[in-house]
Design an enzyme around this catalytic site. Structure first.
Site, short mmCIF file in Angstrom:
data_model
loop_
_atom_site.label_atom_id
_atom_site.label_comp_id
_atom_site.label_asym_id
_atom_site.label_seq_id
_atom_site.Cartn_x
_atom_site.Cartn_y
_atom_site.Cartn_z
N ARG A 246 0.86 -1.19 0.00
CA ARG A 246 0.00 0.00 0.00
C ARG A 246 0.89 1.23 0.00
NH1 ARG A 246 -3.41 -2.74 -1.59
NH2 ARG A 246 -5.47 -3.20 -0.71
N GLU A 275 -4.06 7.12 -4.28
CA GLU A 275 -4.47 6.65 -5.61
C GLU A 275 -5.81 7.26 -6.00
OE1 GLU A 275 -4.33 2.36 -5.59
OE2 GLU A 275 -2.31 2.38 -4.79
N HIS A 293 -1.37 0.13 -9.88
CA HIS A 293 -1.99 -0.87 -9.00
C HIS A 293 -2.50 -2.09 -9.80
CE1 HIS A 293 -4.01 -1.25 -4.80
NE2 HIS A 293 -3.73 -2.44 -5.30
O1 LIG Z 1 -4.29 -4.55 -3.76
C1 LIG Z 1 -4.78 -5.63 -3.88
C2 LIG Z 1 -5.30 -6.39 -2.78
O2 LIG Z 1 -5.35 -5.86 -1.66
O3 LIG Z 1 -5.70 -7.54 -2.99
#
Ligand SMILES: O=CC(=O)O
Length: 332
Positions: A246, A275, A293
């Site tokens: 993250r 984001e 992402h």
């Molecule tokens: O970012 C992707 C997830 O948390 O699965």
């Protein structure tokens, strides 16, 4: 007795059959709301009364915002389960849910391979410094003049994995195939068996001794900005940093400074603090490889995640228990 309801927040894109099959045990409902204010109003109106389990997606943030105190407070009293389609569940305030007796699940195992693949791609791309020549080629200048900087081989480099959960362990195996030496730091030291030969070190030792650092830990109040100026300064000059977890685990402004000074040589990022906004200091720096992402962005993994989340809803409705309860709630 009225049938329980299962509320879908976001879209099912792949596992339609499994979702529709849930209609044998629950009434499947969707919200009318298109934003948080409308969703709060809809909850208050009683229209969603009887919802026992909620299936939510990462993108449903656009409809409801975070599952924070304000939102959890207005959920119908019938809600007992929030099933999040994703490994990272920082959009859901787990302590607040626990306080209301709501159990939370995520989709941990389904994402491991796919995310670790992206992780390895970013490690190789950042180590080999492929971003500048990828840009010069597209700009019609082949390798450019002056030539791009030489990259580095992964062989023999120390990879420090921060967070040795499912993705961290999967990455370890992949990185070993490239002859990297693995050290790790984790909330808890793993058994020898689970660590599989990776050396456990303290967080600061990992920062000081790694050639490549990979962040594979969840975002929560303890890990927000875990990597900031002080930690970046501890790293070896020329370090490579990769984040597929993250964005807010890194203080992006501090990272931009460390890149500008050259202390951090190159970076591979799949996630960002806010984001879809990306810090201009990252966009404009050729030593940063950026993905929007994409960690779990394959048809196989998207389907597996949906199936896993649907199974959580199903077992919750049938047995009152989740298959993948988040670790904070285990034993509560
Ligand atoms: O970012 C992707 C997830 O948390 O699965």
């Amino acid at each position: 007795m009225a049938r329980p309801k299962a509320l879908l927040l976001g879209l099912i894109e792949h596992a339609h059959e499994s979702w529709n099959a849930l209609s044998s045990i629950a009434e499947l409902v969707t919200p009318q709301a298109r934003n948080r204010a409308e969703f709060i109003e809809e909850c208050r109106s009683g229209r969603l009364n009887g919802v026992v389990a909620i299936y939510r997606t990462f993108d449903s943030l656009e409809i409801t915002g975070r599952f924070d105190e304000e939102l959890v407070k207005v959920l119908p009293a019938s809600v007992k389960f929030v099933c999040h389609n994703g490994a990272g569940y920082d959009q859901v305030d787990v302590p607040v849910c626990s306080g209301r007796g709501i159990k939370v699940s995520n989709t941990p195992n389904a994402v491991n391979d796919c995310t670790a693949d992206v992780n390895m791609f970013l490690i190789l791309g950042a180590l080999r410094r492929f971003n500048p020549p990828m840009n010069t080629l597209r700009n019609g200048k082949w390798r450019g003049n002056p030539l791009p900087p030489l990259g580095h081989d992964p062989e023999g480099k120390t990879l420090g994995i921060v967070g040795m959960g499912g993705i961290g362990k999967n990455l370890k195996k992949k990185a070993e195939a490239f002859s990297m030496k693995i050290i790790y730091h984790n909330r808890n030291k793993l058994s020898e068996d689970l660590a599989g030969g990776a050396n456990y070190v303290g967080f600061e030792e990992l920062l000081r001794t790694s050639d490549v650092i990979s962040l594979n830990l969840p975002l929560n109040t303890h890990t927000r900005h875990k990597i900031s100026t002080r930690e970046l300064e501890m790293m070896k000059p020329g370090v490579v940093l990769v984040n597929t977890a993250r964005g807010a685990i890194i203080d992006e402004a501090a990272l931009v400074q460390a890149l500008d000074s050259g202390h951090v040589a190159s970076v591979g990022l799949d996630v960002y603090e806010e984001e879809p906004k990306v810090h201009p200091g990252l966009i404009n720096n050729p030593n940063v490889i950026l993905l929007p992402h994409m960690g779990t962005w394959t048809s196989e993994t998207q389907k597996a995640m949906e199936e896993c989340n649907i199974l959580n809803v199903k077992t919750a409705l049938e047995t009152g228990a989740l298959r993948n309860m988040v670790p904070e709630q285990v034993g509560l």
